[in-house]
Design a protein around this motif. Structure first.
Motif, mmCIF file in Angstrom:
data_model
loop_
_atom_site.group_PDB
_atom_site.id
_atom_site.type_symbol
_atom_site.label_atom_id
_atom_site.label_comp_id
_atom_site.label_asym_id
_atom_site.label_seq_id
_atom_site.Cartn_x
_atom_site.Cartn_y
_atom_site.Cartn_z
ATOM 1 N N HIS A 111 -1.923 7.222 12.249
ATOM 2 C CA HIS A 111 -2.394 7.266 13.603
ATOM 3 C C HIS A 111 -2.721 5.703 13.780
ATOM 4 O O HIS A 111 -3.399 5.172 14.918
ATOM 5 N N GLY A 112 -2.409 4.719 12.816
ATOM 6 C CA GLY A 112 -2.596 3.484 13.014
ATOM 7 C C GLY A 112 -4.122 3.120 12.616
ATOM 8 O O GLY A 112 -4.790 4.061 12.630
ATOM 9 N N ARG A 113 -4.270 2.031 12.031
ATOM 10 C CA ARG A 113 -5.530 1.612 11.798
ATOM 11 C C ARG A 113 -6.513 1.573 12.829
ATOM 12 O O ARG A 113 -6.292 0.902 14.036
ATOM 13 N N LEU A 121 10.070 3.309 6.748
ATOM 14 C CA LEU A 121 9.849 3.661 5.561
ATOM 15 C C LEU A 121 11.087 3.696 4.883
ATOM 16 O O LEU A 121 11.295 2.999 3.653
ATOM 17 N N LYS A 122 12.360 4.174 5.418
ATOM 18 C CA LYS A 122 13.583 3.984 4.736
ATOM 19 C C LYS A 122 14.198 2.931 4.558
ATOM 20 O O LYS A 122 14.774 2.370 3.368
ATOM 21 N N ARG A 123 13.946 2.008 5.666
ATOM 22 C CA ARG A 123 14.492 0.657 5.705
ATOM 23 C C ARG A 123 13.871 -0.252 4.449
ATOM 24 O O ARG A 123 14.273 -1.245 3.946
ATOM 25 N N LEU A 124 12.520 0.054 4.134
ATOM 26 C CA LEU A 124 11.656 -0.619 3.012
ATOM 27 C C LEU A 124 12.185 -0.129 1.539
ATOM 28 O O LEU A 124 11.862 -0.815 0.749
ATOM 29 N N GLY A 125 13.006 0.861 1.656
ATOM 30 C CA GLY A 125 13.473 1.583 0.408
ATOM 31 C C GLY A 125 12.738 2.527 -0.130
ATOM 32 O O GLY A 125 12.835 2.884 -1.398
ATOM 33 N N ALA A 126 11.983 3.232 0.791
ATOM 34 C CA ALA A 126 11.109 4.558 0.027
ATOM 35 C C ALA A 126 12.179 5.601 -0.332
ATOM 36 O O ALA A 126 13.529 5.862 0.214
ATOM 37 N N ALA A 133 -0.665 -6.913 -2.711
ATOM 38 C CA ALA A 133 -0.472 -5.930 -1.897
ATOM 39 C C ALA A 133 -0.667 -7.061 -0.475
ATOM 40 O O ALA A 133 -1.139 -7.736 -0.292
ATOM 41 N N ARG A 134 0.302 -6.282 0.508
ATOM 42 C CA ARG A 134 0.513 -7.003 1.724
ATOM 43 C C ARG A 134 0.939 -6.214 3.091
ATOM 44 O O ARG A 134 1.753 -5.238 2.451
ATOM 45 N N TRP A 135 0.297 -6.574 4.081
ATOM 46 C CA TRP A 135 0.811 -5.508 5.213
ATOM 47 C C TRP A 135 1.987 -6.433 5.869
ATOM 48 O O TRP A 135 1.887 -7.443 6.007
ATOM 49 N N GLN A 136 2.929 -5.655 6.197
ATOM 50 C CA GLN A 136 4.219 -6.199 6.890
ATOM 51 C C GLN A 136 4.683 -5.346 8.073
ATOM 52 O O GLN A 136 4.577 -4.291 7.876
ATOM 53 N N GLU A 171 1.693 -1.770 10.854
ATOM 54 C CA GLU A 171 2.092 -2.589 9.882
ATOM 55 C C GLU A 171 2.179 -1.532 8.531
ATOM 56 O O GLU A 171 1.434 -0.682 8.510
ATOM 57 N N ILE A 172 2.949 -1.836 7.601
ATOM 58 C CA ILE A 172 2.942 -0.929 6.302
ATOM 59 C C ILE A 172 2.576 -1.756 5.256
ATOM 60 O O ILE A 172 2.833 -3.014 5.018
ATOM 61 N N LEU A 173 1.571 -1.353 4.572
ATOM 62 C CA LEU A 173 1.091 -1.931 3.164
ATOM 63 C C LEU A 173 2.028 -1.578 2.035
ATOM 64 O O LEU A 173 2.230 -0.363 1.810
ATOM 65 N N THR A 174 2.451 -2.808 1.374
ATOM 66 C CA THR A 174 3.408 -2.659 0.318
ATOM 67 C C THR A 174 2.712 -3.292 -1.040
ATOM 68 O O THR A 174 1.957 -4.061 -0.983
ATOM 69 N N GLY A 175 3.290 -2.864 -1.809
ATOM 70 C CA GLY A 175 2.633 -3.366 -3.172
ATOM 71 C C GLY A 175 3.249 -2.746 -4.563
ATOM 72 O O GLY A 175 4.178 -1.973 -4.440
ATOM 73 N N ARG A 176 2.710 -2.909 -5.683
ATOM 74 C CA ARG A 176 3.197 -2.258 -7.089
ATOM 75 C C ARG A 176 1.661 -1.493 -7.353
ATOM 76 O O ARG A 176 0.460 -2.052 -7.516
ATOM 77 N N LEU A 177 1.831 -0.487 -7.992
ATOM 78 C CA LEU A 177 0.837 0.372 -8.600
ATOM 79 C C LEU A 177 1.590 1.034 -10.029
ATOM 80 O O LEU A 177 2.414 1.782 -10.182
ATOM 81 N N ASP A 178 0.675 0.419 -11.121
ATOM 82 C CA ASP A 178 1.101 0.745 -12.601
ATOM 83 C C ASP A 178 2.839 0.602 -12.626
ATOM 84 O O ASP A 178 3.398 1.466 -13.075
ATOM 85 N N GLY A 179 3.314 -0.572 -12.001
ATOM 86 C CA GLY A 179 4.594 -0.735 -12.051
ATOM 87 C C GLY A 179 5.479 -0.077 -11.163
ATOM 88 O O GLY A 179 6.917 -0.454 -11.348
ATOM 89 N N VAL A 180 5.020 0.641 -10.448
ATOM 90 C CA VAL A 180 5.822 1.425 -9.352
ATOM 91 C C VAL A 180 5.869 1.026 -8.014
ATOM 92 O O VAL A 180 4.553 0.876 -7.565
#
Length: 289
Positions: free
Chosen positions: A55-57, A75-80, A23-26, A38-47
């Motif tokens: 509203h922002g933190r 989100l689209k740029r990240l590959g969502a 997990a990391r905020w980017q 920023e957007i929190l990204t990572g993997r959950l159960d391989g996904v």
């Protein structure tokens, strides 16, 4: 097949996804402005997963000032591939009680102070929002919530109001008469923009209270609403935690065509399109442009 990325846009009370690996905020730059956070990204159960606090933190954006276009574009740029909105809402139906969830499948848009499209002069497009949410994604959320022991209702119309004030009694009664089921301030123009960006979108309304129509509304203490909000946030994270297993690592084309929404939508002739606008549409509409 493409690789799945589940993007969660968290509303009031939800500021993270539990159990993310790596997990990391980017920060993600967008030509449509700065996203809510920023957007929190990572993997959950391989996904692949992404999380954006709407509203922002610290809850710094009002419903009107949320940068909806920047959020969806980022989100689209990240590959969502799949966007799930979870948001606090009021209920117009006795049986949709505080603490319950609702899989929203339609909207009435009463907002008026927000930019609602990526397109405009120089590149005109008209997408269909006759069915503004993705049934496949909504069904996955419904199953995940049921598996988590959450009381969830399938189907409901969401009245999107501008806010930030809540409804008057007369407005609340009118919206009930229109056949609306829940009321909130943030899913429009979010759902419309997700459709323009060819993203599958599901909306999960987390009921915190009955709107002002209810005879017991005046007796509800703000502390009760906050307690319900906190409980809903915990339930929302439990629902999200179960989604990767249901949606899988590989993403087939959407059977409902959400990911092909721009197929026949762009009206402006190629030689009449504004290059400056086209450059901003590189992520949202790059497939067609």
């Amino acid at each position: 097949m493409t690789e799945t990325m589940i993007a969660v846009i968290g509303g009031s009370g939800i500021y993270e996804i539990d159990g993310l690996e790596d997990a990391r905020w980017q920060a993600v730059e967008s030509p449509w402005g700065t996203p809510s956070d920023e957007i929190l990204t990572g993997r959950l159960d391989g996904v692949n997963m992404a999380f954006l606090p709407r509203h922002g933190r610290g809850h710094v954006h009002s419903p009107t000032t949320v940068p909806y276009r920047a959020n969806i574009d980022a989100l689209k740029r990240l590959g969502a591939t799949d966007v799930i909105s979870v948001s606090a809402c009021g209920s117009f139906r006795e049986e949709y009680a505080p603490g319950h969830f609702v899989v929203v499948d339609d909207f009435i848009d009463r907002t008026f102070a927000r930019e609602k499209s990526f397109f405009g002069s120089g590149c005109v497009a008209h997408v269909s929002v006759a069915h503004p949410t993705c049934p496949r994604l909504g069904d996955a959320c419904y199953t995940a919530a049921k598996d988590a022991g959450i009381t969830i209702h399938k189907g409901g119309t969401y009245l999107a109001m501008e806010g930030p004030q809540f409804s008057s009694m007369a407005e609340s009664k009118m919206y009930r008469a229109w056949g609306c089921d829940v009321i909130g301030m943030t899913n429009m123009p979010e759902a419309k923009l997700a459709r323009e960006a060819e993203l599958c979108y599901a909306s999960i309304a987390m009921v915190t209270d009955y709107d002002s129509w209810h005879p017991d509304h005046g007796a509800v203490e703000i502390t009760e609403i906050i307690a319900t909000l906190t409980g809903n946030a915990d339930k929302g994270r439990e629902m999200v935690r179960r989604l990767p297993a249901l949606l899988g690592e590989d993403r087939a084309p959407c059977p409902h065509g959400c990911d092909r929404a721009l197929e026949f939508a762009i009206m402006t002739a190629p030689d009449k399109r504004d290059p400056a606008l086209l450059s901003k549409l590189d992520a949202v509409a790059g497939r067609m442009l």
